[in-house]
Scaffold this active site. Structure first.
Site, PDB file in Angstrom:
ATOM      1  N   ASN A  32     -15.260  90.446  47.311  1.00  0.00           N
ATOM      2  CA  ASN A  32     -15.121  88.363  46.835  1.00  0.00           C
ATOM      3  C   ASN A  32     -16.779  88.328  46.835  1.00  0.00           C
ATOM      4  O   ASN A  32     -17.893  88.716  47.309  1.00  0.00           O
ATOM      5  CB  ASN A  32     -15.034  87.488  48.524  1.00  0.00           C
ATOM      6  CG  ASN A  32     -15.347  86.619  47.903  1.00  0.00           C
ATOM      7  OD1 ASN A  32     -15.703  86.175  47.294  1.00  0.00           O
ATOM      8  ND2 ASN A  32     -13.864  85.698  48.260  1.00  0.00           N
ATOM      9  N   ASP A  39     -18.277  85.299  45.937  1.00  0.00           N
ATOM     10  CA  ASP A  39     -18.300  83.881  46.406  1.00  0.00           C
ATOM     11  C   ASP A  39     -19.614  84.018  46.160  1.00  0.00           C
ATOM     12  O   ASP A  39     -20.663  82.421  45.981  1.00  0.00           O
ATOM     13  CB  ASP A  39     -17.322  83.182  46.809  1.00  0.00           C
ATOM     14  CG  ASP A  39     -16.064  83.183  46.477  1.00  0.00           C
ATOM     15  OD1 ASP A  39     -15.705  83.522  46.064  1.00  0.00           O
ATOM     16  OD2 ASP A  39     -15.286  82.727  47.591  1.00  0.00           O
ATOM     17  N   HIS A  40     -20.532  84.342  46.759  1.00  0.00           N
ATOM     18  CA  HIS A  40     -21.995  83.619  47.395  1.00  0.00           C
ATOM     19  C   HIS A  40     -22.591  84.423  47.207  1.00  0.00           C
ATOM     20  O   HIS A  40     -23.938  83.900  46.855  1.00  0.00           O
ATOM     21  CB  HIS A  40     -21.698  84.336  48.878  1.00  0.00           C
ATOM     22  CG  HIS A  40     -20.891  83.163  49.911  1.00  0.00           C
ATOM     23  ND1 HIS A  40     -20.484  81.999  50.178  1.00  0.00           N
ATOM     24  CD2 HIS A  40     -19.945  83.713  50.994  1.00  0.00           C
ATOM     25  CE1 HIS A  40     -19.591  82.184  51.065  1.00  0.00           C
ATOM     26  NE2 HIS A  40     -19.633  82.916  51.205  1.00  0.00           N
ATOM     27  N   ARG A  71     -13.285  77.204  44.631  1.00  0.00           N
ATOM     28  CA  ARG A  71     -13.007  76.047  44.814  1.00  0.00           C
ATOM     29  C   ARG A  71     -13.327  74.147  44.784  1.00  0.00           C
ATOM     30  O   ARG A  71     -13.544  74.011  43.511  1.00  0.00           O
ATOM     31  CB  ARG A  71     -14.106  75.316  46.472  1.00  0.00           C
ATOM     32  CG  ARG A  71     -13.582  76.694  47.689  1.00  0.00           C
ATOM     33  CD  ARG A  71     -15.012  76.485  48.563  1.00  0.00           C
ATOM     34  NE  ARG A  71     -15.374  76.948  50.102  1.00  0.00           N
ATOM     35  CZ  ARG A  71     -14.373  76.547  50.897  1.00  0.00           C
ATOM     36  NH1 ARG A  71     -14.136  75.166  50.999  1.00  0.00           N
ATOM     37  NH2 ARG A  71     -13.932  77.016  52.313  1.00  0.00           N
ATOM     38  N   THR A 117     -13.815  78.963  54.909  1.00  0.00           N
ATOM     39  CA  THR A 117     -12.057  78.704  55.456  1.00  0.00           C
ATOM     40  C   THR A 117     -11.729  78.829  56.773  1.00  0.00           C
ATOM     41  O   THR A 117     -12.359  79.725  57.324  1.00  0.00           O
ATOM     42  CB  THR A 117     -11.602  79.879  54.807  1.00  0.00           C
ATOM     43  OG1 THR A 117     -11.267  79.878  53.397  1.00  0.00           O
ATOM     44  CG2 THR A 117      -9.951  79.038  54.804  1.00  0.00           C
ATOM     45  N   HIS A 167     -11.437  88.245  56.396  1.00  0.00           N
ATOM     46  CA  HIS A 167     -12.221  86.876  56.824  1.00  0.00           C
ATOM     47  C   HIS A 167     -13.144  87.612  58.540  1.00  0.00           C
ATOM     48  O   HIS A 167     -13.086  87.792  59.031  1.00  0.00           O
ATOM     49  CB  HIS A 167     -11.522  86.044  57.118  1.00  0.00           C
ATOM     50  CG  HIS A 167     -12.405  84.760  57.382  1.00  0.00           C
ATOM     51  ND1 HIS A 167     -12.665  83.967  56.349  1.00  0.00           N
ATOM     52  CD2 HIS A 167     -13.467  83.833  58.234  1.00  0.00           C
ATOM     53  CE1 HIS A 167     -13.825  83.110  56.563  1.00  0.00           C
ATOM     54  NE2 HIS A 167     -13.885  82.724  57.326  1.00  0.00           N
ATOM     55  N   GLY A 168     -14.567  88.058  58.216  1.00  0.00           N
ATOM     56  CA  GLY A 168     -15.724  87.951  58.455  1.00  0.00           C
ATOM     57  C   GLY A 168     -15.591  89.890  58.992  1.00  0.00           C
ATOM     58  O   GLY A 168     -16.066  90.103  60.387  1.00  0.00           O
ATOM     59  N   GLY A 179     -16.667  89.536  51.633  1.00  0.00           N
ATOM     60  CA  GLY A 179     -17.499  88.996  50.895  1.00  0.00           C
ATOM     61  C   GLY A 179     -18.957  88.571  51.833  1.00  0.00           C
ATOM     62  O   GLY A 179     -19.779  88.980  50.851  1.00  0.00           O
TER      63      GLY A 179
END
Length: 262
Positions: free
Chosen positions: A11, A13-14, A49, A105, A198-199, A220
């Site tokens: 990911n 995104d960041h 988003r 999220t 996630h995480g 990510g």
């Protein structure tokens, strides 16, 4: 029979979060995606988003045009996002819950409570040849509804387990781990492909790679943070190696600690 390979989705995104801090063009999330793929990523994930806080519309268009691996488009179930997804035609769309005030999220999509909203979105994406994934908790009711909605894939939200591992909450980590394992088994028996994310860090990714039903991890934030110190290519290679070690436990019959620590 050898375990099936486990795919890594990175990911980006960041990378865009960092770029947007100066409202400029660098660092470029598309460049990051290309580096990740060169280092062994099996696909790229990006979340557009509604408030465009990191990934932007042109990022999605460029990712689709420039990367050689599948693009996984994370998005909320809104008409605007559906329009963009149908125009972009990514390999996959992952429908996620989204609140403007959240930092990230915070939980899985409520497909039971929102099935009437989600059904037409899933149908339109399916009809367009876009693979639909639903980002949900490892809850039997949510998994069963995902199957009824004809979404071919679910992604299990691993955040609660990962947080418990990092915080040293052993009992909670064990409970969340059991939910993930049971949920993955239920989903696979219902004919769903199972992903997770996630995480996750190196240790928890290695542990969850030992769940045979899970076919893909999407990671990510942790990887982008690690990349500041060792570079993104090295981070992808290290994550890939951790996942491969975890998968190898399936073939050897070994087991790992469910807290995510060796």
């Amino acid at each position: 029979m050898p375990a099936l390979p486990l795919r890594l989705g990175v990911n980006v995104d960041h990378v865009a979060t960092l770029r947007n801090a100066r409202a400029g063009e660098r660092p470029d999330p598309v460049r990051a995606a290309l580096v990740a793929i060169a280092a062994g990523a099996d696909g790229i994930t990006a979340h557009l988003r509604e408030d465009r806080r990191h990934i932007r519309d042109d990022d999605m268009a460029r990712l689709k045009a420039e990367i050689s691996k599948p693009l996984n488009f994370e998005m909320a179930a809104t008409e605007d996002m559906l329009r963009i997804a149908l125009a972009t035609r990514p390999h996959a769309v992952c429908l996620v819950p989204e609140r403007r005030e959240e930092l990230t999220t915070e939980g899985g999509l409520d497909v039971v409570g929102q099935h009437n909203l989600l059904a037409p979105f899933i149908a339109r994406l399916n009809d367009a040849g876009v693979r639909v994934s639903l980002f949900i908790a490892a809850d039997p009711a949510q998994i069963e509804m995902a199957a009824r909605l004809r979404a071919p894939v679910i992604e299990i939200h691993t955040g609660a387990w990962c947080d418990a591992v990092v915080d040293g909450q052993t009992a909670k980590a064990e409970s969340e781990w059991q939910r993930i394992v049971a949920g993955a088994g239920l989903a696979r028996s219902a004919g769903l492909e199972v992903h997770a994310g996630h995480g996750l860090d190196y240790a928890t990714a290695e542990t969850i790679a030992g769940v045979a039903e899970i076919m893909e991890l999407n990671i990510g934030y942790y990887m982008i943070g690690e990349a500041l110190f060792v570079g993104l290519g090295e981070t992808v290679r290290t994550m890939r190696a951790a996942m491969d070690r975890g998968r190898a436990h399936l073939d050897s019959g070994d087991s790992k600690s469910r807290t995510g620590r060796a």
